[in-house]
Design an enzyme around this catalytic site. Sequence first.
Site, PDB file in Angstrom:
ATOM      1  N   GLU A  47       0.867  -1.200   0.000  1.00  0.00           N
ATOM      2  CA  GLU A  47       0.000   0.000   0.000  1.00  0.00           C
ATOM      3  C   GLU A  47       0.900   1.246   0.000  1.00  0.00           C
ATOM      4  O   GLU A  47       1.965   1.235   0.627  1.00  0.00           O
ATOM      5  CB  GLU A  47      -0.821  -0.033   1.300  1.00  0.00           C
ATOM      6  N   ASN A 110      -7.075   5.815  -1.832  1.00  0.00           N
ATOM      7  CA  ASN A 110      -5.975   4.900  -1.531  1.00  0.00           C
ATOM      8  C   ASN A 110      -6.163   3.719  -2.496  1.00  0.00           C
ATOM      9  O   ASN A 110      -7.076   2.917  -2.320  1.00  0.00           O
ATOM     10  CB  ASN A 110      -6.083   4.463  -0.061  1.00  0.00           C
ATOM     11  N   LYS A 128      -9.381   1.535  -1.969  1.00  0.00           N
ATOM     12  CA  LYS A 128      -9.595   1.002  -0.614  1.00  0.00           C
ATOM     13  C   LYS A 128     -10.963   1.410  -0.069  1.00  0.00           C
ATOM     14  O   LYS A 128     -11.311   2.607  -0.049  1.00  0.00           O
ATOM     15  CB  LYS A 128      -8.478   1.520   0.303  1.00  0.00           C
ATOM     16  N   GLU A 148      -6.520   8.498   7.479  1.00  0.00           N
ATOM     17  CA  GLU A 148      -6.967   8.133   6.121  1.00  0.00           C
ATOM     18  C   GLU A 148      -8.325   8.733   5.788  1.00  0.00           C
ATOM     19  O   GLU A 148      -8.593   9.080   4.646  1.00  0.00           O
ATOM     20  CB  GLU A 148      -6.999   6.616   5.964  1.00  0.00           C
ATOM     21  N   CYS A 193      -4.751  -3.202   2.817  1.00  0.00           N
ATOM     22  CA  CYS A 193      -4.487  -3.122   4.251  1.00  0.00           C
ATOM     23  C   CYS A 193      -5.704  -3.433   5.130  1.00  0.00           C
ATOM     24  O   CYS A 193      -6.108  -4.571   5.252  1.00  0.00           O
ATOM     25  CB  CYS A 193      -3.868  -1.779   4.591  1.00  0.00           C
ATOM     26  N   ASN A 218       0.312  -1.164   5.219  1.00  0.00           N
ATOM     27  CA  ASN A 218       1.190  -0.433   6.153  1.00  0.00           C
ATOM     28  C   ASN A 218       0.518  -0.606   7.502  1.00  0.00           C
ATOM     29  O   ASN A 218      -0.479   0.080   7.783  1.00  0.00           O
ATOM     30  CB  ASN A 218       1.217   1.064   5.859  1.00  0.00           C
TER      31      ASN A 218
END
Length: 344
Positions: A47, A110, A128, A148, A193, A218
């Site tokens: 990621e 993302n 994501k 995020e 992730c 991550n």
Amino acid sequence: MPRIIKVAAAQLGPVHRDSTRHDTLSRMIKLLQSASKLDSQLVLFPETALTTFFPRHLISDQQELDSYFEHADDLPGSPTTKPLFDEARKLGIDICVGYAERTAEGKGYNTSVYYSASQGKVIAKYRKIHLPGTVEPFENPDAINQLEKRYFEPGNLGFKAFRAPDLVLGAQKKGAGSPQPGQGDPIMGMMICNDRRWAEGWRCYGLQGVEIVLCGYNTAGWAPDLWGTRKPMTPQEAEDDSLFHHKLVMQGNSYMNSCFSVSAAKAGLEDGKYDLIGGSCITSPEGHVLAEAKTKDDEIVFAEIDLEDCRQGKEKTFDFDRHRRVDQYSPITLQTGIIEPELL
Ligand code: CDV
């Protein structure tokens, strides 16, 4: 009939806030070349592979924030990423790469893309869906943040499986008789992730017959404000737990959806002090770890797998068509939060 494919996770050690794009890309190309020596056909990168995991920082300088995003729609043609895709094409290796995407409309996602070397182009994109963390930083000034929800929109492309061409020999093609399950080109799914912790995404892929799930990550080894502090832990205990949960979800969900999974970490101490777990691994449809990173540095994790191994689970224990009871699952799509039974 065996459907053999050689897959690799390209784990990256830390990429710092002041790392140059040129250096990071050079490291990724070096990893690709190492994977090529093992005859890898598909390599997964983490990621936000191209930059530090910037959502841990509250960034007010717009120019700095912009520098962590890719602004081009076509990564293989963009000067900042082209050398990686050129190398993949040259080596004949498909790659899956995670990055921060800024759209022409100014939205941030993302994202990861799947690049087919034989086609010379990106054939699938994933954004994501399960964004973790908060919009605003935690009140605790020493907290490890996960912003995020501040920098990205939730993904809007769904969990859409796709077939990757030219990886297995003798794949059944459209029009060549009636389609036989498990005989065509490999069925892939991407997640990023935090998505791997959510059974819903895996099941969406499982219902499309997914054979390999690719997941870059991550993952903090130490983030008490994010995960809670009910049971106080030392940093080492917290990191062990974080690694345990990572492998638990990769193994468990691979088993429950009868698929392989490949996961690639960005690992080590990023920006000098933020600990990210390693643990990049390849798991089998029976839930076993086939290969696993030994370091928290740049490292290739490799396995030769046979997609035919997905058939056992898909046709027996997890034959969805025979065993699923969708009339009993309505809370899964009708409800987000918990509704407890009435008090006694
Ligand atoms: N980048 C991530 O999505 N990280 C999350 C945690 C650490 C918030 C993860 O699920 O690993």
